[in-house]
Design a protein around this motif. Sequence first.
Motif, PDB file in Angstrom:
ATOM      1  N   THR A   8      33.770  19.243  10.494  1.00 37.48           N
ATOM      2  CA  THR A   8      34.008  18.796   9.116  1.00 37.48           C
ATOM      3  C   THR A   8      34.750  17.471   9.097  1.00 37.48           C
ATOM      4  OG1 THR A   8      34.027  21.074   8.296  1.00 37.48           O
ATOM      5  CG2 THR A   8      35.102  19.413   6.921  1.00 37.48           C
ATOM      6  N   ALA A  80      29.941  21.572   1.741  1.00 37.68           N
ATOM      7  CA  ALA A  80      31.058  22.512   1.669  1.00 37.68           C
ATOM      8  C   ALA A  80      32.388  21.768   1.597  1.00 37.68           C
ATOM      9  CB  ALA A  80      31.037  23.458   2.865  1.00 37.68           C
ATOM     10  N   ASP A  81      32.516  20.705   2.359  1.00 32.59           N
ATOM     11  CA  ASP A  81      33.749  19.916   2.354  1.00 32.59           C
ATOM     12  C   ASP A  81      33.987  19.296   0.980  1.00 32.59           C
ATOM     13  OD1 ASP A  81      36.058  18.638   3.440  1.00 32.59           O
ATOM     14  OD2 ASP A  81      34.873  16.839   3.891  1.00 32.59           O
ATOM     15  N   ILE A  85      34.883  24.278  -0.013  1.00 27.60           N
ATOM     16  CA  ILE A  85      34.517  25.626   0.419  1.00 27.60           C
ATOM     17  C   ILE A  85      34.716  25.746   1.922  1.00 27.60           C
ATOM     18  CG2 ILE A  85      32.576  27.229   0.697  1.00 27.60           C
ATOM     19  CD1 ILE A  85      31.420  26.013  -1.904  1.00 27.60           C
ATOM     20  N   ASP A  86      35.409  26.778   2.332  1.00 26.49           N
ATOM     21  CA  ASP A  86      35.568  27.090   3.745  1.00 26.49           C
ATOM     22  C   ASP A  86      34.284  27.798   4.175  1.00 26.49           C
ATOM     23  OD1 ASP A  86      36.084  28.808   6.073  1.00 26.49           O
ATOM     24  OD2 ASP A  86      38.178  28.201   5.841  1.00 26.49           O
ATOM     25  N   LEU A  87      33.498  27.142   5.014  1.00 28.85           N
ATOM     26  CA  LEU A  87      32.206  27.685   5.424  1.00 28.85           C
ATOM     27  C   LEU A  87      32.316  29.044   6.097  1.00 28.85           C
ATOM     28  CD1 LEU A  87      30.162  24.686   6.832  1.00 28.85           C
ATOM     29  CD2 LEU A  87      29.547  26.169   4.939  1.00 28.85           C
ATOM     30  N   GLN A  89      34.745  31.288   5.834  1.00 27.49           N
ATOM     31  CA  GLN A  89      35.149  32.314   4.863  1.00 27.49           C
ATOM     32  C   GLN A  89      34.007  32.659   3.914  1.00 27.49           C
ATOM     33  OE1 GLN A  89      37.823  34.243   4.849  1.00 27.49           O
ATOM     34  NE2 GLN A  89      38.362  33.229   6.750  1.00 27.49           N
ATOM     35  N   ALA A  90      33.240  31.661   3.487  1.00 29.22           N
ATOM     36  CA  ALA A  90      32.094  31.919   2.605  1.00 29.22           C
ATOM     37  C   ALA A  90      31.065  32.783   3.311  1.00 29.22           C
ATOM     38  CB  ALA A  90      31.473  30.602   2.139  1.00 29.22           C
ATOM     39  N   ALA A  91      30.800  32.492   4.574  1.00 29.89           N
ATOM     40  CA  ALA A  91      29.824  33.267   5.333  1.00 29.89           C
ATOM     41  C   ALA A  91      30.319  34.688   5.563  1.00 29.89           C
ATOM     42  CB  ALA A  91      29.516  32.579   6.657  1.00 29.89           C
ATOM     43  N   ALA A  93      32.441  36.373   3.690  1.00 30.31           N
ATOM     44  CA  ALA A  93      32.393  37.085   2.407  1.00 30.31           C
ATOM     45  C   ALA A  93      30.971  37.516   2.083  1.00 30.31           C
ATOM     46  CB  ALA A  93      32.963  36.201   1.291  1.00 30.31           C
ATOM     47  N   LYS A  94      30.012  36.637   2.317  1.00 27.00           N
ATOM     48  CA  LYS A  94      28.608  36.972   2.063  1.00 27.00           C
ATOM     49  C   LYS A  94      28.125  38.065   3.007  1.00 27.00           C
ATOM     50  CE  LYS A  94      24.665  36.597   0.082  1.00 27.00           C
ATOM     51  NZ  LYS A  94      24.441  36.962  -1.301  1.00 27.00           N
ATOM     52  N   ASP A  97      29.467  41.330   1.720  1.00 26.35           N
ATOM     53  CA  ASP A  97      28.690  41.731   0.553  1.00 26.35           C
ATOM     54  C   ASP A  97      27.327  42.276   0.971  1.00 26.35           C
ATOM     55  OD1 ASP A  97      28.157  41.748  -2.407  1.00 26.35           O
ATOM     56  OD2 ASP A  97      26.630  40.288  -1.801  1.00 26.35           O
TER      57      ASP A  97
END
Length: 117
Positions: A8, A80-81, A85-87, A89-91, A93-94, A97
């Motif tokens: 990043t 994302a930057d 968005i923290d990539l 953390q997003a991944a 979380a997904k 889910d």
Amino acid sequence: MPNVEDLTERVRAFAHERDWQQFHTPKNLAMALAGEVGELLAELQWLTPEQSAQVMADPELGPRVRAEIGDVTIYLVRLADVLGIDLVQAALAKLADSATRYTVEAARGRADKIKDA
């Protein structure tokens, strides 16, 4: 070995050195990302499933696929930057889910989409 944060920072510095921040709006970056994904798809489009599984062994096609994945990664990291968005953390979380939605019992060995409950 570099991590996502290192990548990043390098992508951010690359854009800053060229004064590209003015062009790196979320819309423009998402469109560029979609274009690069299209270029990756074009490399794989007419391959059989077996050929696509072995694509990296092809001395001509493998490097092109690697380069397109590099482009996709760079644009995703930059988007994302820009959006904060923290990539990872997003991944994660997904993935959590999806684990709830696609339980092992309901999804094992199936490729169809599970409808929302």
